[in-house]
Design a protein around this motif. Structure first.
Motif, short mmCIF file in Angstrom:
data_model
loop_
_atom_site.label_atom_id
_atom_site.label_comp_id
_atom_site.label_asym_id
_atom_site.label_seq_id
_atom_site.Cartn_x
_atom_site.Cartn_y
_atom_site.Cartn_z
N GLY A 1 0.69 -1.41 -0.04
CA GLY A 1 -0.04 0.12 0.04
C GLY A 1 0.74 1.28 -0.11
O GLY A 1 0.23 2.42 0.37
N ARG A 2 2.01 1.06 -0.22
CA ARG A 2 3.00 2.44 -0.49
C ARG A 2 3.72 2.45 -1.69
O ARG A 2 4.10 1.39 -2.37
CB ARG A 2 3.62 2.38 0.80
CG ARG A 2 3.16 3.13 1.81
CD ARG A 2 4.42 3.66 2.94
NE ARG A 2 3.81 4.08 4.10
CZ ARG A 2 3.92 3.34 5.26
NH1 ARG A 2 4.82 2.42 5.38
NH2 ARG A 2 3.49 3.64 6.31
N VAL A 3 4.41 3.28 -2.31
CA VAL A 3 5.22 3.30 -3.07
C VAL A 3 6.80 3.19 -2.59
O VAL A 3 7.15 3.84 -1.62
CB VAL A 3 5.32 4.77 -3.78
CG1 VAL A 3 6.34 4.91 -4.88
CG2 VAL A 3 4.19 5.26 -4.68
N ILE A 4 7.31 2.09 -3.00
CA ILE A 4 8.73 1.81 -2.30
C ILE A 4 9.89 2.08 -3.31
O ILE A 4 10.86 2.14 -2.81
CB ILE A 4 8.88 0.51 -1.68
CG1 ILE A 4 8.69 -0.52 -3.11
CG2 ILE A 4 8.03 0.19 -0.67
CD1 ILE A 4 9.05 -1.88 -2.64
N TYR A 5 9.47 2.53 -4.31
CA TYR A 5 10.62 2.81 -5.37
C TYR A 5 9.99 3.56 -6.51
O TYR A 5 9.04 3.37 -6.97
CB TYR A 5 11.17 1.51 -5.85
CG TYR A 5 12.16 1.58 -6.88
CD1 TYR A 5 13.26 2.28 -6.54
CD2 TYR A 5 12.41 0.89 -8.16
CE1 TYR A 5 14.51 2.43 -7.27
CE2 TYR A 5 13.49 0.86 -9.14
CZ TYR A 5 14.49 1.58 -8.40
OH TYR A 5 15.60 1.88 -9.41
N ASP A 6 10.77 4.67 -6.66
CA ASP A 6 10.39 5.74 -7.74
C ASP A 6 11.51 6.07 -8.64
O ASP A 6 12.50 6.96 -7.98
CB ASP A 6 9.61 6.80 -7.02
CG ASP A 6 8.86 7.83 -7.95
OD1 ASP A 6 9.29 7.82 -9.16
OD2 ASP A 6 8.08 8.76 -7.30
N VAL A 7 11.60 5.56 -9.87
CA VAL A 7 12.79 6.07 -10.84
C VAL A 7 12.30 6.67 -11.87
O VAL A 7 10.99 6.14 -12.54
CB VAL A 7 13.53 4.75 -11.14
CG1 VAL A 7 12.56 3.58 -11.60
CG2 VAL A 7 14.76 5.07 -11.79
N SER A 8 12.98 7.58 -12.52
CA SER A 8 12.79 8.11 -13.68
C SER A 8 13.68 8.77 -14.73
O SER A 8 15.03 8.48 -14.10
CB SER A 8 11.69 9.44 -13.59
OG SER A 8 12.37 10.46 -12.70
N GLY A 9 13.76 9.08 -15.81
CA GLY A 9 14.64 9.60 -16.76
C GLY A 9 15.56 8.59 -17.11
O GLY A 9 15.26 7.35 -17.22
N GLU A 10 17.04 8.99 -17.27
CA GLU A 10 18.08 8.08 -17.67
C GLU A 10 18.17 6.69 -16.82
O GLU A 10 18.40 5.97 -17.23
CB GLU A 10 19.20 8.89 -17.50
CG GLU A 10 19.38 9.95 -18.78
CD GLU A 10 19.10 9.44 -20.10
OE1 GLU A 10 19.76 8.35 -20.60
OE2 GLU A 10 18.15 10.04 -20.78
N GLU A 11 17.94 7.02 -15.56
CA GLU A 11 18.04 6.04 -14.36
C GLU A 11 17.02 4.90 -14.78
O GLU A 11 17.51 3.71 -14.59
CB GLU A 11 17.92 6.62 -13.11
CG GLU A 11 18.35 5.60 -11.94
CD GLU A 11 17.97 5.96 -10.69
OE1 GLU A 11 17.63 7.16 -10.34
OE2 GLU A 11 18.12 4.88 -9.81
N LYS A 12 16.01 5.24 -14.99
CA LYS A 12 14.88 4.23 -15.35
C LYS A 12 15.33 3.52 -16.80
O LYS A 12 14.95 2.37 -16.87
CB LYS A 12 13.62 4.69 -15.66
CG LYS A 12 12.44 3.84 -16.14
CD LYS A 12 11.32 4.69 -16.46
CE LYS A 12 10.08 3.48 -17.12
NZ LYS A 12 10.43 3.23 -18.42
N LYS A 13 15.67 4.28 -17.87
CA LYS A 13 16.09 3.74 -18.92
C LYS A 13 17.35 2.68 -18.81
O LYS A 13 17.08 1.58 -19.61
CB LYS A 13 16.68 4.86 -20.12
CG LYS A 13 15.63 5.50 -20.73
CD LYS A 13 15.94 6.56 -21.58
CE LYS A 13 15.11 7.69 -22.13
NZ LYS A 13 15.58 8.95 -22.52
N GLY A 14 18.06 2.87 -17.92
CA GLY A 14 19.09 2.03 -17.55
C GLY A 14 18.57 0.84 -16.91
O GLY A 14 19.65 -0.05 -16.56
N LEU A 15 17.39 0.61 -16.37
CA LEU A 15 16.85 -0.42 -15.42
C LEU A 15 17.07 -1.73 -16.26
O LEU A 15 16.89 -1.95 -17.28
CB LEU A 15 15.75 -0.09 -14.98
CG LEU A 15 15.52 0.50 -13.74
CD1 LEU A 15 13.86 0.88 -13.45
CD2 LEU A 15 16.25 -0.03 -12.47
N LYS A 16 17.28 -2.79 -15.38
CA LYS A 16 17.15 -4.19 -15.96
C LYS A 16 16.32 -4.85 -15.07
O LYS A 16 15.80 -4.55 -13.90
CB LYS A 16 18.42 -5.04 -15.87
CG LYS A 16 19.51 -4.39 -17.06
CD LYS A 16 20.80 -5.45 -16.82
CE LYS A 16 21.83 -4.58 -17.82
NZ LYS A 16 22.28 -3.38 -17.06
#
Lengths: 264, 300
Positions: free
Chosen positions: A225-240
């Motif tokens: 019931g909570r947001v535990i991880y919030d990522v955007s921009g370049e960092e998100k693009k690099g996610l695996k």
């Protein structure tokens, strides 16, 4: 654009089935954000979408769309601001009504309905063109009952309905989960196209981590019931996918190893 | 046989008058997906209001309008019971229907009030069956046309969407509660109009005249669907199918009466007929489901 402030929701309070679905969640979406939402079963993903849409009242907290406090507005009044596509292809369309009638109803979202024609000739032409753009052959079946369409066709139609009268916010609740992989991909491509064309602010729940990474400019992970991880921009693009799995493990102490999310 | 043929025009007239009720039941049962039992009461309310208005010297067309308005109020009551107070559909209808018994007694002043075609100008009477058929037929056609137009408007489409998929309707900004109430108001207005004509046809309004009306209405809708479902796809034709269903129902009743069924057993007969027709799709589904399963086992 969208502000969710400290929203709490508990289902069946005081009973043995008590379930705290949202636990003081905070979420802010900027204009034009395309946010993908992931999280295990029971993380509260669908609940937050339903809260924004007004399906259930919130226990505590506030929801604002474009600085308008909609917390107390009933579902049909909030519809003015929202386009919605559901997990079940049956939910988004009226099966006993034909394609053009469904579109005409969607085109009047947020407007007063009175004794004007339910659909006009001019509208028909415009719908035909827009259906043609979907490339599903629906433009020749405008007077067919929607109940005769396949799940993928119905989701594509629901997407078109959601964007026909441009919404402030598009809510997609695992809208490709009930489709076969090939159709799911087609509907996702279409989603991307529509969101980009109209620069729609979008909140999309998905079970597919690859999609969650590939689509949108921002990704959030929910847990209990909570947001535990919030990522955007370049960092998100690099996610695996492995990064996301690690996050899940970290948040839940390994309980996700059996979750169906592992498979996608 | 001769007796049966003599009875036929009367059956057609009755069928056309009850056909108006059938259209009303079609709206709640088929369009709104709401089994509304209010009509048992609102039909009698329509009869009572019409007869009291006519005996009071009112023009019969105006009396018919008053009767419809009274029926609409009954539908409004049921609609509010359901949408404001959250009472389940069937129970809301039963509550209004029960309450209407007292209301109808008050309107009539006694349980039965006569209105003679010799004394008053009536729209229909069983004394003049041919004329009654024409008048009732014209009403059925006019109502069908008006409703066909209405359900093609933005508002009518919203009512249909509500009955078809309330989740979708709300997501598209439709207040489903309003649409349900609207549908119930229209449906009970028609039931009352049907009662108003029927009271004139038989020459009296009776507080019990609506008992079992919902079953007759359902029978008409279902018979119409079974007979014409495959060939009538247009919405207007589907409503007319319900009217024809009502006529067929009364012809069947005339036949079984000729065959010696006691009038006391009619309600039992009607109930069983409707139960049978409602059961057919269910049993059919079950039967076919079993067949598929067996086929699968044989292959394995």
């Amino acid at each position: 654009m969208l502000k969710v402030e400290k929203v709490y929701k508990t289902f069946n309070p005081g009973t043995i089935n008590e379930k705290r679905a949202l636990n003081g969640i905070d979420l802010v979406l900027e204009e034009g954000d395309f946010v993908t939402v992931i999280g295990g079963n029971g993380a509260g993903k669908s609940t937050i979408l339903n809260m924004i849409a007004g399906v259930y009242p919130v226990d505590q907290g506030r929801i604002l769309i474009d600085d308008i406090d909609v917390t107390k507005l009933p579902e049909h009044k909030r519809a003015k601001y929202l386009g919605r596509v559901f997990q079940d292809p049956m939910t988004g369309t009226a099966a006993d009504m034909n394609i053009e009638e469904n579109l005409a109803i969607a085109a009047r979202r947020g407007k007063r309905r009175f004794l004007g024609w339910g659909i006009t000739g001019k509208e028909r032409e415009s719908y035909q063109e827009q259906l043609k753009a979907l490339d599903l052959g629906l433009e020749t079946r405008m007077s067919s009952k929607v109940g005769l369409l396949s799940g993928g066709q119905r989701q594509a139609l629901t997407l078109l309905m959601a964007s026909l009268e441009q919404p402030k916010l598009l809510l997609l609740d695992e809208h490709t989960a009930a489709l076969d992989p090939k159709t799911a991909k087609k509907v996702l491509d279409l989603t991307k196209e529509i969101v980009e064309k109209d620069h729609l602010t979008t909140l999309m729940i998905t079970h597919n981590m690859k999609d969650a990474i590939r689509l949108g400019n921002r990704l959030i992970m929910m847990h209990e019931g909570r947001v535990i991880y919030d990522v955007s921009g370049e960092e998100k693009k690099g996610l695996k996918v492995s990064d996301l799995l690690a996050k899940f493990e970290e948040a839940s102490g390994g309980e996700f190893s059996n979750d169906r999310m592992m498979l996608s | 046989m001769a007796a049966l043929i003599n009875a036929l025009p009367g059956s057609v007239a009755q069928g056309l008058i009850w056909g108006i009720l059938a259209i009303g039941v079609y709206i709640t049962y088929k369009v709104l997906d709401y089994a509304d039992l209010t009509v048992d009461g609102s039909l009698a309310t329509g009869g009572a209001v019409a007869v009291m208005c006519i005996t009071g010297g009112m023009n019969p067309y105006l009396a018919l309008l008053m009767a419809s308005l009274a029926g609409m109020l009954a539908g409004l009551a049921t609609g509010l019971f359901h949408t404001v107070f959250g009472i389940p559909p069937i129970l809301s209808g039963i509550l209004t229907q029960l309450g209407l018994y007292s209301v109808n007694m008050h309107i009539l002043g006694k349980s039965n009030q006569a209105v003679s075609v010799d004394q008053y100008q009536l729209l229909v009477s069983l004394r003049y069956i041919q004329e009654a058929c024409i008048t009732a037929g014209v009403f059925c056609l006019a109502i069908t046309l008006i409703l066909y137009w209405f359900f093609g408007t933005e508002l009518g489409a919203a009512v249909r969407a509500t009955g078809c998929n309330p989740n979708m309707a709300r997501a598209q900004g439709i207040n489903t509660n309003h649409q349900k109430v609207l549908g119930l108001v229209i449906s009970n207005g028609l039931a009352a109009a049907s009662g108003a004509l029927y009271a004139q046809y038989q020459g009296s309004a009776d507080v019990n005249m609506g008992r079992g009306a919902i079953v007759i209405g359902l029978a008409a809708v279902i018979i119409g669907e079974v007979v014409f479902g495959k060939i009538f796809h247009n919405f207007a034709l589907r409503m007319l199918a319900a009217v024809i269903g009502a006529i067929l129902y009364y012809i069947v009743i005339a036949i079984v009466l000729q065959l010696g069924l006691s009038t006391n057993d009619l309600k039992l007969f009607s109930a069983l007929i409707v139960a049978l027709f409602l059961a057919i799709p269910h049993l059919k589904g079950k039967y076919f489901a079993k067949r598929v399963q067996k086929g699968g086992n044989a292959d394995a």
